[in-house]
Motif scaffolding. Structure first.
Motif, PDB file in Angstrom:
ATOM      1  N   LEU A 138       6.699  59.358   0.851  1.00 33.00           N
ATOM      2  CA  LEU A 138       6.960  59.893   2.183  1.00 33.00           C
ATOM      3  C   LEU A 138       7.303  58.524   2.948  1.00 33.00           C
ATOM      4  O   LEU A 138       7.880  58.723   4.054  1.00 33.00           O
ATOM      5  N   GLY A 139       7.064  57.443   2.712  1.00 37.63           N
ATOM      6  CA  GLY A 139       7.204  56.284   3.634  1.00 37.63           C
ATOM      7  C   GLY A 139       8.996  56.213   3.835  1.00 37.63           C
ATOM      8  O   GLY A 139       9.020  55.868   4.967  1.00 37.63           O
ATOM      9  N   PRO A 140       9.579  56.223   2.642  1.00 35.45           N
ATOM     10  CA  PRO A 140      10.903  55.885   2.971  1.00 35.45           C
ATOM     11  C   PRO A 140      11.488  57.095   3.829  1.00 35.45           C
ATOM     12  O   PRO A 140      12.441  56.924   4.689  1.00 35.45           O
ATOM     13  N   VAL A 141      10.874  58.346   3.823  1.00 35.35           N
ATOM     14  CA  VAL A 141      11.457  59.547   4.635  1.00 35.35           C
ATOM     15  C   VAL A 141      11.142  59.390   6.032  1.00 35.35           C
ATOM     16  O   VAL A 141      12.050  59.301   6.965  1.00 35.35           O
ATOM     17  N   VAL A 142       9.946  58.956   6.333  1.00 31.27           N
ATOM     18  CA  VAL A 142       9.474  58.313   7.744  1.00 31.27           C
ATOM     19  C   VAL A 142      10.208  57.250   8.285  1.00 31.27           C
ATOM     20  O   VAL A 142      10.502  57.359   9.519  1.00 31.27           O
ATOM     21  N   THR A 143      10.606  56.457   7.375  1.00 25.55           N
ATOM     22  CA  THR A 143      11.118  55.122   7.922  1.00 25.55           C
ATOM     23  C   THR A 143      12.568  55.656   8.220  1.00 25.55           C
ATOM     24  O   THR A 143      12.915  55.120   9.255  1.00 25.55           O
ATOM     25  N   ARG A 144      13.173  56.383   7.543  1.00 26.12           N
ATOM     26  CA  ARG A 144      14.510  56.841   7.684  1.00 26.12           C
ATOM     27  C   ARG A 144      14.472  57.479   8.730  1.00 26.12           C
ATOM     28  O   ARG A 144      15.509  57.338   9.459  1.00 26.12           O
ATOM     29  N   LEU A 145      13.756  58.372   9.157  1.00 26.68           N
ATOM     30  CA  LEU A 145      13.847  59.282  10.354  1.00 26.68           C
ATOM     31  C   LEU A 145      13.477  58.473  11.641  1.00 26.68           C
ATOM     32  O   LEU A 145      14.132  58.865  12.755  1.00 26.68           O
ATOM     33  N   LEU A 146      12.856  57.418  11.581  1.00 28.91           N
ATOM     34  CA  LEU A 146      12.677  56.339  12.725  1.00 28.91           C
ATOM     35  C   LEU A 146      13.543  55.329  12.660  1.00 28.91           C
ATOM     36  O   LEU A 146      13.548  54.479  13.613  1.00 28.91           O
ATOM     37  N   GLY A 147      14.648  55.227  11.734  1.00 29.62           N
ATOM     38  CA  GLY A 147      15.596  54.630  12.164  1.00 29.62           C
ATOM     39  C   GLY A 147      15.657  53.393  11.162  1.00 29.62           C
ATOM     40  O   GLY A 147      16.459  52.354  11.204  1.00 29.62           O
ATOM     41  N   GLY A 148      14.748  52.833  10.344  1.00 26.82           N
ATOM     42  CA  GLY A 148      14.589  51.854   9.317  1.00 26.82           C
ATOM     43  C   GLY A 148      15.197  52.088   8.319  1.00 26.82           C
ATOM     44  O   GLY A 148      15.902  53.069   7.882  1.00 26.82           O
TER      45      GLY A 148
ATOM     46  N   GLY B  11      11.438  47.055   8.077  1.00 22.55           N
ATOM     47  CA  GLY B  11      12.826  47.045   8.471  1.00 22.55           C
ATOM     48  C   GLY B  11      13.062  46.621   9.574  1.00 22.55           C
ATOM     49  O   GLY B  11      14.280  45.909   9.624  1.00 22.55           O
ATOM     50  N   LEU B  12      12.367  46.747  10.721  1.00 23.65           N
ATOM     51  CA  LEU B  12      12.837  46.025  11.962  1.00 23.65           C
ATOM     52  C   LEU B  12      12.596  44.469  11.907  1.00 23.65           C
ATOM     53  O   LEU B  12      13.618  43.766  12.592  1.00 23.65           O
ATOM     54  N   MET B  13      11.814  43.985  11.291  1.00 25.30           N
ATOM     55  CA  MET B  13      11.651  42.420  11.227  1.00 25.30           C
ATOM     56  C   MET B  13      12.665  41.899  10.378  1.00 25.30           C
ATOM     57  O   MET B  13      13.334  41.150  10.712  1.00 25.30           O
ATOM     58  N   LEU B  14      13.120  42.661   9.294  1.00 26.26           N
ATOM     59  CA  LEU B  14      14.398  42.219   8.416  1.00 26.26           C
ATOM     60  C   LEU B  14      15.663  42.269   9.188  1.00 26.26           C
ATOM     61  O   LEU B  14      16.599  41.609   9.255  1.00 26.26           O
TER      62      LEU B  14
ATOM     63  N   GLY C  73       0.984  55.959   6.663  1.00 26.17           N
ATOM     64  CA  GLY C  73       0.779  54.549   6.770  1.00 26.17           C
ATOM     65  C   GLY C  73       2.129  53.599   6.084  1.00 26.17           C
ATOM     66  O   GLY C  73       2.290  52.671   6.982  1.00 26.17           O
ATOM     67  N   GLY C  74       2.574  54.097   5.137  1.00 24.41           N
ATOM     68  CA  GLY C  74       3.859  53.758   4.477  1.00 24.41           C
ATOM     69  C   GLY C  74       4.898  53.668   5.255  1.00 24.41           C
ATOM     70  O   GLY C  74       5.843  52.972   5.404  1.00 24.41           O
ATOM     71  N   GLY C  75       5.122  54.852   5.959  1.00 20.80           N
ATOM     72  CA  GLY C  75       6.427  55.014   7.102  1.00 20.80           C
ATOM     73  C   GLY C  75       6.206  54.054   8.176  1.00 20.80           C
ATOM     74  O   GLY C  75       7.336  53.443   8.463  1.00 20.80           O
ATOM     75  N   ILE C  76       5.134  53.927   8.763  1.00 18.77           N
ATOM     76  CA  ILE C  76       5.010  52.719   9.689  1.00 18.77           C
ATOM     77  C   ILE C  76       5.308  51.448   9.329  1.00 18.77           C
ATOM     78  O   ILE C  76       5.962  50.768   9.850  1.00 18.77           O
TER      79      ILE C  76
END
Length: 91
Positions: free
Chosen positions: A19-29, A85-88, A76-79
């Protein structure tokens, strides 16, 4: 230490990895960063929920506890994946 001690951590890491990549992708990472951040963030979210005293919110059956561990890991993984992703991206 027995295997029952590590099962919630494995499930939280799995939730963060899926779920981490899904949440990250939805939030723009980026989804790849979300997967690696998801593993670490999933375990960290599980420990944070335990430290905060969050009990079994979804129920006390084993299945519901495993689902809660999976969802904790995903959030937690998504956040953490989004923050990584934002730092990179700033480089």
């Amino acid at each position: 230490m027995d295997l029952e001690t590590f099962v919630p951590l494995f499930i939280a890491a799995l939730g963060g990895m899926i779920l981490g990549p899904v949440v990250t992708r939805l939030l723009g990472g980026r989804a790849v960063v979300g997967m690696f951040g998801g593993i670490v963030g999933g375990i960290a979210a599980h420990y944070a929920a335990d430290a905060a005293g969050i009990g079994p919110l979804l129920g006390t059956s084993q299945a519901m506890i495993h689902i809660q561990n999976f969802l904790e890991g995903g959030v937690g993984g998504g956040i953490l994946g989004l923050l990584a992703g934002l730092m990179l991206r700033r480089r």
